[in-house]
Motif scaffolding. Structure first.
Motif, PDB file in Angstrom:
ATOM      1  N   LYS A   1      -8.887  -9.283  -2.665  1.00  0.00           N
ATOM      2  CA  LYS A   1     -10.596  -9.039  -3.250  1.00  0.00           C
ATOM      3  C   LYS A   1     -10.941 -10.978  -2.192  1.00  0.00           C
ATOM      4  N   ALA A   2      -9.579 -11.946  -2.881  1.00  0.00           N
ATOM      5  CA  ALA A   2      -9.461 -12.949  -1.981  1.00  0.00           C
ATOM      6  C   ALA A   2      -9.478 -13.511  -0.949  1.00  0.00           C
ATOM      7  N   ARG A   3      -8.590 -11.787  -0.460  1.00  0.00           N
ATOM      8  CA  ARG A   3      -9.111 -12.522   1.563  1.00  0.00           C
ATOM      9  C   ARG A   3     -10.123 -12.115   2.020  1.00  0.00           C
ATOM     10  N   LYS A   4     -10.182 -11.021   1.063  1.00  0.00           N
ATOM     11  CA  LYS A   4     -12.117 -10.898   1.676  1.00  0.00           C
ATOM     12  C   LYS A   4     -12.974 -12.030   2.011  1.00  0.00           C
TER      13      LYS A   4
ATOM     14  N   PHE B   1     -16.222 -16.181   2.842  1.00  0.00           N
ATOM     15  CA  PHE B   1     -17.125 -17.012   2.995  1.00  0.00           C
ATOM     16  C   PHE B   1     -17.015 -18.217   4.180  1.00  0.00           C
ATOM     17  N   ARG B   2     -16.467 -18.179   4.627  1.00  0.00           N
ATOM     18  CA  ARG B   2     -15.650 -18.729   6.240  1.00  0.00           C
ATOM     19  C   ARG B   2     -16.700 -18.655   6.944  1.00  0.00           C
ATOM     20  N   TRP B   3     -17.761 -16.969   6.948  1.00  0.00           N
ATOM     21  CA  TRP B   3     -18.401 -16.548   7.902  1.00  0.00           C
ATOM     22  C   TRP B   3     -20.051 -17.481   7.653  1.00  0.00           C
ATOM     23  N   PHE B   4     -20.011 -17.657   6.025  1.00  0.00           N
ATOM     24  CA  PHE B   4     -21.576 -17.937   5.305  1.00  0.00           C
ATOM     25  C   PHE B   4     -21.309 -19.571   5.953  1.00  0.00           C
TER      26      PHE B   4
ATOM     27  N   THR C   1     -21.131   2.661   1.148  1.00  0.00           N
ATOM     28  CA  THR C   1     -19.801   2.713   0.865  1.00  0.00           C
ATOM     29  C   THR C   1     -19.124   1.616   1.139  1.00  0.00           C
ATOM     30  N   ALA C   2     -20.098   1.854   2.541  1.00  0.00           N
ATOM     31  CA  ALA C   2     -18.731   0.574   3.530  1.00  0.00           C
ATOM     32  C   ALA C   2     -19.241  -0.681   2.573  1.00  0.00           C
ATOM     33  N   ILE C   3     -20.517  -0.961   2.290  1.00  0.00           N
ATOM     34  CA  ILE C   3     -19.879  -2.520   2.275  1.00  0.00           C
ATOM     35  C   ILE C   3     -19.797  -2.495   0.434  1.00  0.00           C
ATOM     36  N   THR C   4     -19.946  -2.058  -0.669  1.00  0.00           N
ATOM     37  CA  THR C   4     -19.230  -1.421  -1.465  1.00  0.00           C
ATOM     38  C   THR C   4     -18.162  -1.543  -1.947  1.00  0.00           C
ATOM     39  N   ASP C   5     -17.309  -1.105  -0.805  1.00  0.00           N
ATOM     40  CA  ASP C   5     -16.104  -1.043  -0.838  1.00  0.00           C
ATOM     41  C   ASP C   5     -15.364  -2.551   0.217  1.00  0.00           C
ATOM     42  N   PHE C   6     -16.045  -3.182   0.744  1.00  0.00           N
ATOM     43  CA  PHE C   6     -16.161  -4.890   0.925  1.00  0.00           C
ATOM     44  C   PHE C   6     -15.976  -5.533   0.338  1.00  0.00           C
ATOM     45  N   TYR C   7     -16.773  -5.419  -0.838  1.00  0.00           N
ATOM     46  CA  TYR C   7     -17.120  -6.304  -2.211  1.00  0.00           C
ATOM     47  C   TYR C   7     -16.137  -5.637  -3.274  1.00  0.00           C
TER      48      TYR C   7
ATOM     49  N   TRP D   1     -13.245  -4.112   6.971  1.00  0.00           N
ATOM     50  CA  TRP D   1     -13.380  -3.845   8.208  1.00  0.00           C
ATOM     51  C   TRP D   1     -14.847  -4.506   8.266  1.00  0.00           C
ATOM     52  N   LEU D   2     -15.383  -4.795   7.691  1.00  0.00           N
ATOM     53  CA  LEU D   2     -16.761  -5.221   7.809  1.00  0.00           C
ATOM     54  C   LEU D   2     -16.762  -6.063   8.433  1.00  0.00           C
ATOM     55  N   LEU D   3     -16.004  -7.303   8.116  1.00  0.00           N
ATOM     56  CA  LEU D   3     -16.711  -8.585   9.210  1.00  0.00           C
ATOM     57  C   LEU D   3     -15.436  -8.802  10.492  1.00  0.00           C
ATOM     58  N   GLY D   4     -14.291  -7.760  10.610  1.00  0.00           N
ATOM     59  CA  GLY D   4     -12.711  -7.619  11.212  1.00  0.00           C
ATOM     60  C   GLY D   4     -11.830  -7.507  10.087  1.00  0.00           C
ATOM     61  N   PRO D   5     -11.389  -7.683  10.829  1.00  0.00           N
ATOM     62  CA  PRO D   5      -9.945  -8.106   9.839  1.00  0.00           C
ATOM     63  C   PRO D   5      -9.666  -8.740   8.632  1.00  0.00           C
ATOM     64  N   ILE D   6      -9.241  -8.598   7.369  1.00  0.00           N
ATOM     65  CA  ILE D   6      -9.552  -9.500   6.066  1.00  0.00           C
ATOM     66  C   ILE D   6      -8.466 -10.141   6.567  1.00  0.00           C
ATOM     67  N   ASP D   7      -7.491 -10.598   7.391  1.00  0.00           N
ATOM     68  CA  ASP D   7      -6.607 -11.915   7.568  1.00  0.00           C
ATOM     69  C   ASP D   7      -7.250 -12.283   8.946  1.00  0.00           C
ATOM     70  N   GLN D   8      -8.231 -12.585   9.688  1.00  0.00           N
ATOM     71  CA  GLN D   8      -8.413 -12.996  10.468  1.00  0.00           C
ATOM     72  C   GLN D   8     -10.275 -14.191  10.233  1.00  0.00           C
ATOM     73  N   ALA D   9     -10.098 -15.338  10.487  1.00  0.00           N
ATOM     74  CA  ALA D   9     -11.438 -15.404  10.045  1.00  0.00           C
ATOM     75  C   ALA D   9     -12.283 -14.977  10.903  1.00  0.00           C
ATOM     76  N   ALA D  10     -13.684 -15.131  10.084  1.00  0.00           N
ATOM     77  CA  ALA D  10     -15.105 -14.392  10.276  1.00  0.00           C
ATOM     78  C   ALA D  10     -15.181 -15.241  11.094  1.00  0.00           C
TER      79      ALA D  10
END
Length: 184
Positions: A6-9, A14-17, A158-164, A175-184
């Motif tokens: 969750k922290a990574r997501k 955060f970086r996207w916003f 479901t995808a949105i809910t999974d992400f959050y 994967w909503l914003l791409g790989p979670i280990d990569q900056a948006a």
């Protein structure tokens, strides 16, 4: 490990916003995001743009009320992750802040009004929002749970809910914003 997911997501989010890249979220960052999302609305569906702007404002107010510990009017990465985990994802807030955006977005993006998002509609949305097509195309394939070549409203939610909300590092919604280990 689960909180780390969750922290990574939320760090990616955060970086996207953080539209100006200054390491702090401000109301201006959220208004810019709302404007980007509202810009996806097709002509004649302005109520969806208004719904997205209202939901982003609700989200911002939640961040300030529950996360701005120092009263600066800005949200640091630490404050953001903390308030996302404790308050924004709380069921009493999640629907009105996050899912309200998803619902209006789904209505706005469904350009042929067939009740589903095609891969082209989905990729177009994320391209406008700054997510590279290579990521949104891969995400679409993962999120299309029934493999019919489109995303239903339920699959999108479901995808949105999974992400959050999901602690599962393999949840397709991650994967909503791409790989979670990569900056948006």
């Amino acid at each position: 490990m689960t909180e780390d997911v969750k922290a990574r997501k939320f760090s990616t989010l955060f970086r996207w916003f953080d539209r100006n890249g200054d390491g702090q979220l401000t109301r201006d960052d959220f208004q810019q995001m709302a404007d980007m999302f509202a810009g996806l609305v097709r002509e004649g569906a302005e109520e969806n743009a208004a719904a997205m702007r209202a939901a982003f404002e609700t989200w911002w107010q939640l961040l300030l009320a529950h996360g701005d510990r120092d009263g600066s009017g800005q949200i640091s990465p630490h404050e953001f992750i903390t308030v996302m985990e404790a308050d924004v994802t709380d069921p009493q807030h999640f629907e009105q802040a996050v899912l309200a955006i998803a619902d209006a977005l789904m209505r706005a993006l469904d350009t042929d009004q067939d009740g589903v998002l095609s891969q082209a509609e989905y990729v177009r949305m994320y391209d406008v929002l700054g997510i590279p097509p290579v990521h949104s195309e891969a995400a679409f394939r993962l999120l299309d749970q029934d493999g019919d070549g489109s995303l239903s409203h339920a699959e999108f939610r479901t995808a949105i809910t999974d992400f959050y909300l999901s602690d599962d590092p393999k949840a397709p919604g991650n994967w909503l914003l791409g790989p979670i280990d990569q900056a948006a």
